[in-house]
Design a protein around this motif. Sequence first.
Motif, PDB file in Angstrom:
ATOM      1  N   THR A  23      42.141  43.284  45.203  1.00  0.00           N
ATOM      2  CA  THR A  23      42.054  42.062  46.006  1.00  0.00           C
ATOM      3  C   THR A  23      43.459  41.584  46.346  1.00  0.00           C
ATOM      4  OG1 THR A  23      42.039  40.676  44.009  1.00  0.00           O
ATOM      5  CG2 THR A  23      39.894  41.412  44.874  1.00  0.00           C
ATOM      6  N   ALA A  24      43.529  40.653  47.289  1.00  0.00           N
ATOM      7  CA  ALA A  24      44.831  40.173  47.755  1.00  0.00           C
ATOM      8  C   ALA A  24      45.696  39.592  46.629  1.00  0.00           C
ATOM      9  CB  ALA A  24      44.640  39.148  48.864  1.00  0.00           C
ATOM     10  N   SER A  27      47.033  42.525  44.416  1.00  0.00           N
ATOM     11  CA  SER A  27      48.026  43.394  45.064  1.00  0.00           C
ATOM     12  C   SER A  27      49.349  42.667  45.260  1.00  0.00           C
ATOM     13  CB  SER A  27      47.492  43.892  46.412  1.00  0.00           C
ATOM     14  OG  SER A  27      47.229  42.809  47.289  1.00  0.00           O
ATOM     15  N   PHE A  54      50.126  46.923  53.369  1.00  0.00           N
ATOM     16  CA  PHE A  54      49.681  45.528  53.264  1.00  0.00           C
ATOM     17  C   PHE A  54      50.482  44.689  54.262  1.00  0.00           C
ATOM     18  CE2 PHE A  54      49.114  47.401  49.037  1.00  0.00           C
ATOM     19  CZ  PHE A  54      47.766  47.141  48.813  1.00  0.00           C
TER      20      PHE A  54
END
Length: 304
Positions: A23-24, A27, A54
């Motif tokens: 998930t954001a 990461s 990303f």
Amino acid sequence: MKMKHEDAIRLVECLLMNMKSLTAPESVAIYFDAMILASSQGIQEVIEIVVDTFPAAIHCHVTETNYNIFHIAVTNRCENVYNLLYRMGPQKNYFADIRDYSGNSLLHLCASLAPPHKLNLVSRAALQMQRELQWFKEIENFVPPYAREHENNAGKTPQQIFTEEHKELKKEGEKWMRNTANSRILAATLIAAVVFAAAITVPGGSGQDTGVPIWSKKTAFIIFAVSDAISLFTSTTSLLLFLSLLTWRCAEEDFLSLLPKRLSIGLLTLFLSITFMLFPLLVDVISMTYGPGTFGKKSDKPFF
């Protein structure tokens, strides 16, 4: 070293590919420190790979200062990372105008003195000052025109910060420039005196009736005359340039182009004056050392 570099890049690519499922928040927690460290060390390959995987990573900011990766790159004089801006689309205008929590733009940060480890990559204070001016002019051309006179929270413009931060470096650069000119003036003066004396003392003398040098038709005399004239001209030019460096009132802007150009031309003409002063001797030495020589096989015809 090249293989290690390539292996490191492949390792980064592999790690990021395996992070895509995260998930954001997860990461970001992993690649954030890598982005900040890469921007401070000038490792643009890591930044490129992270942003390709990303895209949101391009907006990484240090929480305490609101620095983005380009703020960090400019502060640490990492041109590899800074040059990534020129490969961006219209979004680069956002980074050109963003400010930190102290109201500093990219130009304010660039106006500060470079870190010692970056400053010492260039030898001599005058050349360090030149490099700092090159950075400042580059960022000045990149940011919007109104940002050049923008004041930070302390009420200082980028130019004011640059002058304050580089005051001592400017003094050291001016001192080095004058010392260099002083030492070269002595050499240029001696060369000019020698070649001038050689010019008025004609080898072989002159004809009593015509006043023309007796050996004026000989190749060796022509070579001597031409090389002596060139040496006299270049040594005089070098002397005048170095004298101008001694009398010049050095301003910050002069270190960018004017003073280095004068020093470069002065050193070049000094080198040429030495070369042409020794030209006949140099030809003789090379001929005797690397020429065919006196001895050896001269003919294929049997003798005995």
